[in-house]
Design an enzyme around this catalytic site. Sequence first.
Site, PDB file in Angstrom:
ATOM      1  N   HIS A  87     -15.315  -7.663   5.846  1.00 39.05           N
ATOM      2  CA  HIS A  87     -16.013  -6.395   5.654  1.00 39.05           C
ATOM      3  C   HIS A  87     -17.320  -6.637   4.901  1.00 39.05           C
ATOM      4  O   HIS A  87     -17.311  -6.981   3.723  1.00 39.05           O
ATOM      5  CB  HIS A  87     -15.132  -5.413   4.881  1.00 39.05           C
ATOM      6  CG  HIS A  87     -13.859  -5.090   5.610  1.00 39.05           C
ATOM      7  ND1 HIS A  87     -12.782  -5.940   5.601  1.00 39.05           N
ATOM      8  CD2 HIS A  87     -13.504  -4.032   6.382  1.00 39.05           C
ATOM      9  CE1 HIS A  87     -11.805  -5.414   6.336  1.00 39.05           C
ATOM     10  NE2 HIS A  87     -12.212  -4.269   6.817  1.00 39.05           N
ATOM     11  N   ASN A 105     -19.809   6.496  -0.165  1.00 39.17           N
ATOM     12  CA  ASN A 105     -20.711   6.149   0.942  1.00 39.17           C
ATOM     13  C   ASN A 105     -20.501   6.992   2.195  1.00 39.17           C
ATOM     14  O   ASN A 105     -21.146   6.750   3.220  1.00 39.17           O
ATOM     15  CB  ASN A 105     -20.602   4.649   1.264  1.00 39.17           C
ATOM     16  CG  ASN A 105     -19.196   4.261   1.680  1.00 39.17           C
ATOM     17  OD1 ASN A 105     -18.456   5.066   2.231  1.00 39.17           O
ATOM     18  ND2 ASN A 105     -18.821   3.016   1.423  1.00 39.17           N
ATOM     19  N   HIS A 155     -18.926  -0.598   8.133  1.00 30.26           N
ATOM     20  CA  HIS A 155     -17.749  -0.827   7.299  1.00 30.26           C
ATOM     21  C   HIS A 155     -17.136  -2.204   7.561  1.00 30.26           C
ATOM     22  O   HIS A 155     -16.628  -2.851   6.655  1.00 30.26           O
ATOM     23  CB  HIS A 155     -16.702   0.258   7.572  1.00 30.26           C
ATOM     24  CG  HIS A 155     -15.391   0.026   6.900  1.00 30.26           C
ATOM     25  ND1 HIS A 155     -15.103   0.518   5.650  1.00 30.26           N
ATOM     26  CD2 HIS A 155     -14.299  -0.675   7.278  1.00 30.26           C
ATOM     27  CE1 HIS A 155     -13.886   0.135   5.301  1.00 30.26           C
ATOM     28  NE2 HIS A 155     -13.376  -0.586   6.276  1.00 30.26           N
ATOM     29  N   GLU A 212       6.755   7.827  -8.629  1.00 26.16           N
ATOM     30  CA  GLU A 212       7.365   6.503  -8.484  1.00 26.16           C
ATOM     31  C   GLU A 212       6.340   5.460  -8.046  1.00 26.16           C
ATOM     32  O   GLU A 212       6.366   4.322  -8.510  1.00 26.16           O
ATOM     33  CB  GLU A 212       8.516   6.557  -7.472  1.00 26.16           C
ATOM     34  CG  GLU A 212       9.646   7.504  -7.844  1.00 26.16           C
ATOM     35  CD  GLU A 212       9.366   8.958  -7.494  1.00 26.16           C
ATOM     36  OE1 GLU A 212       8.320   9.242  -6.858  1.00 26.16           O
ATOM     37  OE2 GLU A 212      10.175   9.830  -7.859  1.00 26.16           O
ATOM     38  N   HIS A 251      19.326  11.378  -1.225  1.00 19.57           N
ATOM     39  CA  HIS A 251      19.278  10.646  -2.481  1.00 19.57           C
ATOM     40  C   HIS A 251      20.196   9.413  -2.485  1.00 19.57           C
ATOM     41  O   HIS A 251      20.292   8.738  -3.497  1.00 19.57           O
ATOM     42  CB  HIS A 251      19.671  11.564  -3.646  1.00 19.57           C
ATOM     43  CG  HIS A 251      18.615  12.584  -3.995  1.00 19.57           C
ATOM     44  ND1 HIS A 251      18.091  13.457  -3.067  1.00 19.57           N
ATOM     45  CD2 HIS A 251      17.971  12.858  -5.165  1.00 19.57           C
ATOM     46  CE1 HIS A 251      17.186  14.234  -3.648  1.00 19.57           C
ATOM     47  NE2 HIS A 251      17.088  13.884  -4.917  1.00 19.57           N
TER      48      HIS A 251
END
Lengths: 671, 671
Positions: free
Chosen positions: B35, B192, B265, B414, B476
């Site tokens: 990049h 950007n 990019h 978490e 859970h």
Amino acid sequence: MDIANIMARNTDHWSRAAAIRMLAMDGVAAANSGHTGMPMGMADVATVLFSKHLKFDASHPDWADRDRFVLSAGHGSMLLYALLYLTGYEDMTLEQVRDFRQLGAITAGHPEYGHAKGVETTTGPLGQGLGSAVGMAIAEESLRARFGSKIVDHRTWTFAGDGCLMEGVSQEVIALAGHLRLGHLTVFWDNNDITIDGKVSIADSTDQVKRFEASGWHVQSCDGHDPDAIDAAIEAAKSDPRPSMIACKTHIALGSSAQDTAKGHGALTDAKLISDTREVYGWEHAPFDIPSQIKCWWEEVGQRGNQARRDWEERVEALGTGKRKLFDRVMRSETPGKLASTLRALKKQISESQPKVATRKSSEMVLEVINPIMPEMLGGSADLTGSNNTLTPDLGVFSAENRKGRYIHYGIREHGMAAAMNGLAVHGGVRPYGGTFMCFADYARGAMRLSALMGAPAIYVMTHDSIGLGEDGPTHQPVEHLAMLRATPNLQVFRPADTVETIEAWELALTATDRPSVLALSRQGLPAMRLEHKSKNLSAQGAYVLREADGKRQAVLMATGSEVSIAVTARDILQAEGIGTRVVSMPCWELFEAQDEAYRRRVLPAGAVRVGIEAASRFGWDRWLLGERGREAKAGFVGMEGFGASAPAEELYAHFGITAEAVAEKVKALL
Amino acid sequence: MDIANIMARNTDHWSRAAAIRMLAMDGVAAANSGHTGMPMGMADVATVLFSKHLKFDASHPDWADRDRFVLSAGHGSMLLYALLYLTGYEDMTLEQVRDFRQLGAITAGHPEYGHAKGVETTTGPLGQGLGSAVGMAIAEESLRARFGSKIVDHRTWTFAGDGCLMEGVSQEVIALAGHLRLGHLTVFWDNNDITIDGKVSIADSTDQVKRFEASGWHVQSCDGHDPDAIDAAIEAAKSDPRPSMIACKTHIALGSSAQDTAKGHGALTDAKLISDTREVYGWEHAPFDIPSQIKCWWEEVGQRGNQARRDWEERVEALGTGKRKLFDRVMRSETPGKLASTLRALKKQISESQPKVATRKSSEMVLEVINPIMPEMLGGSADLTGSNNTLTPDLGVFSAENRKGRYIHYGIREHGMAAAMNGLAVHGGVRPYGGTFMCFADYARGAMRLSALMGAPAIYVMTHDSIGLGEDGPTHQPVEHLAMLRATPNLQVFRPADTVETIEAWELALTATDRPSVLALSRQGLPAMRLEHKSKNLSAQGAYVLREADGKRQAVLMATGSEVSIAVTARDILQAEGIGTRVVSMPCWELFEAQDEAYRRRVLPAGAVRVGIEAASRFGWDRWLLGERGREAKAGFVGMEGFGASAPAEELYAHFGITAEAVAEKVKALL
């Protein structure tokens, strides 16, 4: 506002909301577990919402144009069960409420999709409900654009707690909803200042109002125990074109001695506390006993939408046949009749042209024929469109301005994408697929597990599925991810070897309506493996003989995805040395496991040396190498033993010894 | 500001920053991947930060009191490698820069902790660097409070892109940092407007300034190409007691034809584009050639902190012996000498008292003796303190007001907790542990994988590790999580059977300084299994014979955690019927795998029937059941085949058939 004041100002409202509170208290006390405080805190908001705004018909819970209510703070499940019981959902009997959290009851600890009618999505893992709700709101906008507001015009309402808003996934979907201006979405924040560990202020100082505003939401604050204020806020939310957040100031475990404390968050089971609270409430009825006057009022609430539902059915009836059939089909998640023939034609063409392409590219070729015949397809990517190959030219981009677009730029939000896809899938009418790099299944994992648990047929397009992605290195190279996904119950994991298998995988993913699928796809180009057209979907059996041994079968090579061609080359080497070698392609372990013993034995007979080849962890492979008539002394694996590295893909394959030569050597060493 | 203006206004600055830009361009072009755009966009900010503010000494990269620089937007790795090369880090030779992304080079595709000096943490998966940085800033505050600002007084600086800010984990750590008022933390947002898919505006409309303000941050905006503006913003950030975010308006791929585009990019490899950009820059040097004047200037920057580092060393030297030794010890992540004897004493006492407690409670008992002798322990929980049993009385709570506290209320975050723990662990001087329900390893997974990849010794206390949690239900109840964690390379997963094994697991977790550990702990009470005191840490071998067979050994039962007692009861049943049965406890698969063949054979000899027992997926178990001399016809498994259910724990064990009776039946059927 103290409780006496609340009661005095709105006596009727009070007793109706108290019915919710008492059922929650009684249910949790009977179960000796659960969460009492949240239902007690949010009962007033729920009463106003259900009685005055929520569009639903308790006698027809599956009415397609109903509003969706999502209890994102799923631990407060008794709130929802109480509402479903009170409003007269047939399956939510008093017995079910009494059996809260017991084996076999539909009143699970957290609301489970598919257990009780009216539970629109599974919640409990915090933030997921919010994500689902955003997905539902997208589905509604998309369907409204396609079928018109006479057929689709409903809202999505969510209760979210502090936990939901602290979870990162909330930010992803809040930002997405604001960006997409999902005006039919309203979030009620149960602003009670309490979490399990104590006051919210021990862990958080966020100005939530400002935070939502920063994402382009319409935000209001109100007293969550004042029905008029709640009603006014809802009205304002409905008339604003942005998604709305209503910060409802509430008291957790209202009216009990645990009010406004962390204790109030959990299970209130103390007999004295409960009887004292009954007294404070002026509630003189036995546990689970709702006076008929109150119950009747609530049942009327449950029937409030009855006429609207009938009117809607007439409007659907009045649709042109084609449109009505299409609406019915997509709402039933049925694939169109011509899907099979379309894919068969593509398969035939590919079997002949035998292109050498990456399977992510193959997937795009499939989407190019699927998307035009399945208008319900709603694709997207977490900012990797050009890499995941998820966008086909016909889709158009779904945006605040273009609701007819069928492609969502989810942004760099894998978790939010997956959570929204759950909402899209359970809403119905749309078939969501979304792409990211397979390594970022890590980020999406919380929502992907819920897809599997709910049986929501989301399709995850996960490209760059191994060290084959090359230079981006170990942070981006999945190693343990296939194991993680395969270990997840009710999830189909496909790792196709070439374009034909990719077509088959897509077909299986689309026709599975009761579970999600993952397509693990290569970055790198792969030679065609399926050279002869078969109309049968061979991948449907999970694994099959791709190349038979010439002569006596001494070895069986098993591989998936990009390693199948390595297996085939290894077979060439071995056959050249007179070693009869079968190659088994295993695009979907779960489907192979589901085959009968006779078929599995035909594919994996006893006796031969077995070598598994996959550019991933061996973890889980012993099922096929040592089990299914295999033997430890005659089994080997060629794959990854640790994390990858940063280098061009071919060098990495050589470096980690995942080559045809290494496979052939391994076989010979085991013979 | 156009580029000619930028160049003209600050000619010296320009050429220094251009050196970064050119190296990034040359490195990516040589690798033909990577990049380029981000280093080109952020080179000005980096130049000002490194030359004027960052406290470091390139000749002593491990100086404990150096500032930490974290490139959260890790794909821009060439920015960091260029800086390390320019400032004279010994290991970052020009050859390494030339070998960007090649096998064996320290210049991996994304910055990898442990490869090059000056890479403070692994980044690439977006948002993780931000989380690490928050952890580092916490570590600094904590150490400063303990050792004084003469010894510890440094800052943490982070470059974050739009991707980092869209990822949900960013919200978790931004909120945490604001709440904790981490004033030594500064985030530079590379504003950007571009992501991979196009303009940020296709997926996001967030007002980031407002969003950070909502979390209590000091926020500024500046032109990211104006060195004076950048410098002023940094000065203001340093003098504000809150964490600072500086929104730097930049142009991605500045000065190239790909400027301000999504193309900019990625990897700019087009020869003409590069030569055109050289021309725009007025850069007349060959690829990788940095004029000596510029290189010398940068090397002076690298030595700027030399005197400060020497002065600091003198101050450390001047510390009292005790404090100095403690500082050295904790910075080396060494456990104190008396840890072993302390744990041995506890083990002895427990072997005698044989308490029946949940292993989460056992873990608390261990922490109660560890925390007082290890001041570097920094505990916490994601809002489940009372359930995870992670808080001991001596710790105190770390907060904006109390930097001496050693317990962090991470909130319902978490992922943020795990990401911050990575920063705590790699910063050094503190040993982080954090608790949540094991199911929510799903949420933390992105950061946990990085712990493993980095070898960061974070300790994850994951309680409620099976259906044994009962009524909260399948959302859970972990089922596939042990498989997911065990499949992850370089992660130690402990599932202790009782208090003694929990003590041993903690000892092994604390003494492992090159990898993270998970402690999978029960919610439900478990009987003591280790009834005789052994000073040796039996868990260190991963698996061991807990109960030997009486008479001829016909069966071997293998189990972990809460199922070990089921195995022992099953053994009683079988022995009563004359079937000699061995029970093997397997608290840590990874450690057992690392044992030599002879030991493994002693524990798992050939011949006997084998049954594995674990209230989880069988996925991965075949390694032990069918491998290691096992045979398919003589092997079975008692565990979970799908998701759990909502009911009291004992009922669930019966419902899913995970009982001693079922185990005994299984053995008999296999005999």
